[in-house]
Design a protein around this motif. Structure first.
Motif, PDB file in Angstrom:
ATOM      1  N   VAL A  75      67.684 -92.940 -60.968  1.00  0.00           N
ATOM      2  CA  VAL A  75      68.141 -91.413 -60.894  1.00  0.00           C
ATOM      3  C   VAL A  75      67.513 -90.721 -59.535  1.00  0.00           C
ATOM      4  N   THR A  76      68.188 -89.903 -58.904  1.00  0.00           N
ATOM      5  CA  THR A  76      67.689 -88.944 -57.947  1.00  0.00           C
ATOM      6  C   THR A  76      68.369 -87.595 -58.179  1.00  0.00           C
ATOM      7  N   ILE A  77      67.357 -86.719 -57.928  1.00  0.00           N
ATOM      8  CA  ILE A  77      67.895 -85.422 -57.677  1.00  0.00           C
ATOM      9  C   ILE A  77      67.581 -84.761 -56.545  1.00  0.00           C
ATOM     10  N   SER A  78      68.193 -83.721 -56.234  1.00  0.00           N
ATOM     11  CA  SER A  78      67.911 -82.894 -55.055  1.00  0.00           C
ATOM     12  C   SER A  78      68.151 -81.218 -55.423  1.00  0.00           C
ATOM     13  N   ALA A  79      67.623 -80.400 -54.872  1.00  0.00           N
ATOM     14  CA  ALA A  79      67.770 -79.059 -55.046  1.00  0.00           C
ATOM     15  C   ALA A  79      67.837 -78.280 -53.585  1.00  0.00           C
ATOM     16  N   THR A  80      68.898 -77.524 -53.365  1.00  0.00           N
ATOM     17  CA  THR A  80      69.075 -76.895 -52.157  1.00  0.00           C
ATOM     18  C   THR A  80      69.195 -75.164 -52.482  1.00  0.00           C
ATOM     19  N   TYR A  81      68.423 -74.580 -51.747  1.00  0.00           N
ATOM     20  CA  TYR A  81      68.439 -73.113 -51.773  1.00  0.00           C
ATOM     21  C   TYR A  81      69.043 -72.403 -50.699  1.00  0.00           C
ATOM     22  N   THR A  82      69.916 -71.532 -50.892  1.00  0.00           N
ATOM     23  CA  THR A  82      70.842 -70.896 -50.101  1.00  0.00           C
ATOM     24  C   THR A  82      70.415 -69.303 -50.379  1.00  0.00           C
ATOM     25  N   ALA A  83      69.713 -68.352 -49.297  1.00  0.00           N
ATOM     26  CA  ALA A  83      69.359 -66.981 -49.491  1.00  0.00           C
ATOM     27  C   ALA A  83      70.408 -66.344 -49.610  1.00  0.00           C
ATOM     28  N   ASN A  84      70.241 -65.098 -50.186  1.00  0.00           N
ATOM     29  CA  ASN A  84      71.031 -64.132 -50.367  1.00  0.00           C
ATOM     30  C   ASN A  84      71.735 -63.574 -49.102  1.00  0.00           C
ATOM     31  N   SER A  85      73.045 -63.765 -48.780  1.00  0.00           N
ATOM     32  CA  SER A  85      73.884 -63.314 -47.555  1.00  0.00           C
ATOM     33  C   SER A  85      74.815 -62.125 -47.973  1.00  0.00           C
ATOM     34  N   ILE A  91      71.201 -71.784 -55.846  1.00  0.00           N
ATOM     35  CA  ILE A  91      70.673 -73.013 -55.975  1.00  0.00           C
ATOM     36  C   ILE A  91      71.667 -74.174 -56.353  1.00  0.00           C
ATOM     37  N   LEU A  92      71.781 -75.268 -55.502  1.00  0.00           N
ATOM     38  CA  LEU A  92      72.720 -76.251 -55.810  1.00  0.00           C
ATOM     39  C   LEU A  92      71.669 -77.351 -56.123  1.00  0.00           C
ATOM     40  N   VAL A  93      72.051 -77.858 -57.454  1.00  0.00           N
ATOM     41  CA  VAL A  93      71.118 -78.953 -58.111  1.00  0.00           C
ATOM     42  C   VAL A  93      72.236 -80.328 -57.779  1.00  0.00           C
ATOM     43  N   LYS A  94      71.753 -81.433 -57.382  1.00  0.00           N
ATOM     44  CA  LYS A  94      72.645 -82.699 -57.462  1.00  0.00           C
ATOM     45  C   LYS A  94      71.786 -83.697 -57.994  1.00  0.00           C
ATOM     46  N   GLY A  95      72.472 -84.524 -58.490  1.00  0.00           N
ATOM     47  CA  GLY A  95      71.918 -85.589 -59.332  1.00  0.00           C
ATOM     48  C   GLY A  95      72.873 -86.846 -59.132  1.00  0.00           C
ATOM     49  N   ALA A  96      72.370 -88.107 -59.129  1.00  0.00           N
ATOM     50  CA  ALA A  96      72.971 -89.267 -58.930  1.00  0.00           C
ATOM     51  C   ALA A  96      72.129 -90.474 -59.390  1.00  0.00           C
ATOM     52  N   GLY A  97      72.804 -91.421 -59.720  1.00  0.00           N
ATOM     53  CA  GLY A  97      72.370 -92.817 -60.525  1.00  0.00           C
ATOM     54  C   GLY A  97      73.388 -93.817 -60.954  1.00  0.00           C
ATOM     55  N   ASN A  98      72.941 -94.789 -61.509  1.00  0.00           N
ATOM     56  CA  ASN A  98      74.150 -95.723 -61.844  1.00  0.00           C
ATOM     57  C   ASN A  98      73.640 -96.392 -62.945  1.00  0.00           C
ATOM     58  N   VAL A  99      74.405 -97.181 -63.737  1.00  0.00           N
ATOM     59  CA  VAL A  99      74.445 -97.938 -64.997  1.00  0.00           C
ATOM     60  C   VAL A  99      74.791 -99.518 -64.760  1.00  0.00           C
ATOM     61  N   ASN A 100      73.573-100.376 -65.188  1.00  0.00           N
ATOM     62  CA  ASN A 100      73.838-101.648 -65.134  1.00  0.00           C
ATOM     63  C   ASN A 100      75.105-102.056 -66.042  1.00  0.00           C
ATOM     64  N   THR A 101      75.923-102.759 -65.469  1.00  0.00           N
ATOM     65  CA  THR A 101      77.342-103.193 -66.360  1.00  0.00           C
ATOM     66  C   THR A 101      76.818-104.335 -66.866  1.00  0.00           C
ATOM     67  N   ASP A 102      77.674-104.590 -68.168  1.00  0.00           N
ATOM     68  CA  ASP A 102      77.575-105.954 -68.982  1.00  0.00           C
ATOM     69  C   ASP A 102      78.524-106.751 -68.621  1.00  0.00           C
ATOM     70  N   PHE A 103      79.831-106.141 -68.623  1.00  0.00           N
ATOM     71  CA  PHE A 103      80.800-107.031 -68.431  1.00  0.00           C
ATOM     72  C   PHE A 103      81.528-106.854 -67.090  1.00  0.00           C
ATOM     73  N   MET A 104      81.483-105.722 -66.344  1.00  0.00           N
ATOM     74  CA  MET A 104      82.218-105.480 -65.010  1.00  0.00           C
ATOM     75  C   MET A 104      81.547-106.565 -64.210  1.00  0.00           C
ATOM     76  N   ARG A 105      80.158-106.907 -64.209  1.00  0.00           N
ATOM     77  CA  ARG A 105      79.315-107.794 -63.211  1.00  0.00           C
ATOM     78  C   ARG A 105      80.233-109.346 -63.167  1.00  0.00           C
ATOM     79  N   ILE A 106      81.140-109.739 -64.140  1.00  0.00           N
ATOM     80  CA  ILE A 106      81.715-110.827 -64.375  1.00  0.00           C
ATOM     81  C   ILE A 106      82.744-110.589 -63.017  1.00  0.00           C
ATOM     82  N   VAL A 107      83.259-109.418 -62.708  1.00  0.00           N
ATOM     83  CA  VAL A 107      84.227-109.511 -61.506  1.00  0.00           C
ATOM     84  C   VAL A 107      83.767-108.572 -60.468  1.00  0.00           C
ATOM     85  N   GLY A 108      82.319-108.707 -60.117  1.00  0.00           N
ATOM     86  CA  GLY A 108      81.613-108.478 -59.132  1.00  0.00           C
ATOM     87  C   GLY A 108      81.104-106.885 -59.029  1.00  0.00           C
ATOM     88  N   PHE A 109      81.242-106.368 -60.088  1.00  0.00           N
ATOM     89  CA  PHE A 109      80.428-105.125 -60.211  1.00  0.00           C
ATOM     90  C   PHE A 109      79.371-104.922 -61.072  1.00  0.00           C
TER      91      PHE A 109
END
Length: 439
Positions: A75-85, A91-109
């Protein structure tokens, strides 16, 4: 054979659905955590708790405390501030991550990636706050006056930190007792009604016929009585009903809307004036209303000059607080609102230490309260956020009308020690700060 051939894709589809469900759950949990993180960052920046250089660090701390999905990995996050114009800071806060698969790994994911974001906006919300402060005689007891002064000054400091640009925050101050002090600079305005004032002071003027030295003798002779406005000290009383419960602009073309001049006095045994409460050379002295301002030092100076005097009329304090917020409404003509670029939120804070005792019309508390209740309902209907504070050090009952005046139960504060005033005003300031966060 057919079943054996079909069972593999069936199991794969079911397994994929389970993997996708886990990924979606992780994403939904992340969205909730990012939303809360973005709002808290916006509030912190708004009230000055953090600087822009601390955003990333603080975002990570908030998010870590909020996000607890055990399936999410990397999991990673980032925060971007844009001043008042002009349309607010974000503030834009973005997050990302992944989940280990149990079944889809059989077909290459072996993993499923997910991501989301949240935006907090503020600064496009401008705020105008009117402080209606009780300066009646009973405020001299139990340390109530100095406690209120300290708390109100600290509130000015607290709110001033919310302003990033001039005009982001305006504050007005309305000291009130039975009357309020409008200030003598308005004496020649056509929307002032002098009838009450001249009845109280029947010799303060001149008649169009020589020898008539009182208002009554002049009018009885069919002549014109002209008040000597230079003697007016600035006191005004309640407007004529029902305009005592509205913020309608006063106008000479609609007599009941006019501002009613009065001489708020105590008199000696022989009927002569003892004290004129709006006269600056007197002590005690009720200072004039300060219209909306962002001159923080001037606001605090006025608060420091408040002195306890007179009887309680919460309604007039509330009414004039609302009038100070009126755009284009005399006498204060609040600045125009730039609604194309900003959202505006108006608030009134009404503090009083006692029950209503006197207004222009009566000394009956229940009748005064009834007028005040109508006034408060009208203000709330106009989307004014109303906070009320009862400083009750004398064992009075909880004020029903102050409780009714508040916008909701959380905006009514009943305190029984003067020292609690500061914490209550700080709480109100925090509530107002939250209103500055738009989303």
């Amino acid at each position: 054979m057919l079943f054996g051939i079909a069972v593999v894709p069936i199991i794969s589809f079911v397994g994929a659905a389970m993997d996708y469900t886990r990924a979606n759950t992780a994403r939904s949990s992340m969205q909730a955590a990012l939303d809360s993180t973005a709002l808290m960052l916006g509030k912190d920046l708004t009230d000055g708790t953090i600087s822009t250089s601390q955003i990333t660090e603080k975002a990570q701390a908030y998010f870590t405390a909020l996000y607890h999905n055990s399936d999410a990995k990397n999991v990673t996050i980032s925060a971007t501030y844009t001043a008042n114009s002009g349309n607010g800071s974000t503030i834009l806060v973005k997050g990302a991550g992944n989940v280990n698969t149990d079944f889809m790994r059989i077909v290459g994911f072996p993993t499923l990636d997910f991501g989301t974001n949240s935006t907090s906006a503020w600064g496009n919300v401008r705020m105008r706050v009117a402080l209606a402060l009780d300066v009646t005689g009973s405020m001299q007891n139990d340390g109530k006056m100095p406690a209120m002064q300290t708390a109100a000054k600290e509130l000015v400091d607290q709110l001033s930190k919310l302003a990033k640009n001039p005009g982001d925050i305006y504050i007005s101050i309305v000291p009130f007792a039975k009357d309020v002090n409008l200030g003598t600079s308005y004496k020649d305005e056509t929307w002032i009604d002098w009838d009450v004032w001249t009845d109280q002071n029947p010799t303060w003027g001149t008649c169009s016929q020589a020898g008539k030295t009182t208002k009554s003798s002049c009018l009885s002779a069919g002549k014109v009585w002209t008040p000597d406005k230079t003697k007016w000290t600035g006191c005004v009383t309640d407007r004529t009903q029902d305009y005592d419960t509205k913020n309608t602009a006063p106008s000479s073309t609609n007599a009941p809307t006019m501002v009613v001049a009065e001489e708020y006095v105590t008199k000696k045994w022989d009927g002569t004036i003892n004290e004129q409460y709006c006269k600056s050379s007197n002590s005690p002295y009720m200072p004039p209303i300060m219209p909306l301002s962002y001159n923080w030092n001037a606001l605090k100076d006025l608060i420091g000059n408040l002195q306890p005097t007179g009887n309680t009329n919460q309604g007039i304090g509330m009414a004039w607080a609302w009038l100070t917020l009126g755009v284009g409404v005399p006498p204060f003509n609040a600045p125009a609102k730039d609604t194309a670029n900003y959202t505006y939120k108006d608030a009134i804070i009404l503090l009083s230490d006692g029950l209503n005792t006197q207004n222009r019309f009566t000394s009956n508390t229940s009748q005064i309260d009834a007028r005040q209740k109508i006034l408060c309902e009208n203000a709330k209907a106009a989307e004014i956020a109303v906070y009320t504070v009862q400083v009750n050090t004398g064992g009075d009952a909880e004020s029903t009308v102050l409780k009714q005046c508040a916008s909701d139960a959380n905006k009514f504060y009943h305190i029984k020690e003067a020292g609690q005033t500061a914490s209550v005003f700080k709480s109100i300031g925090q509530s107002l700060a939250k209103l500055r966060v738009a989303k």
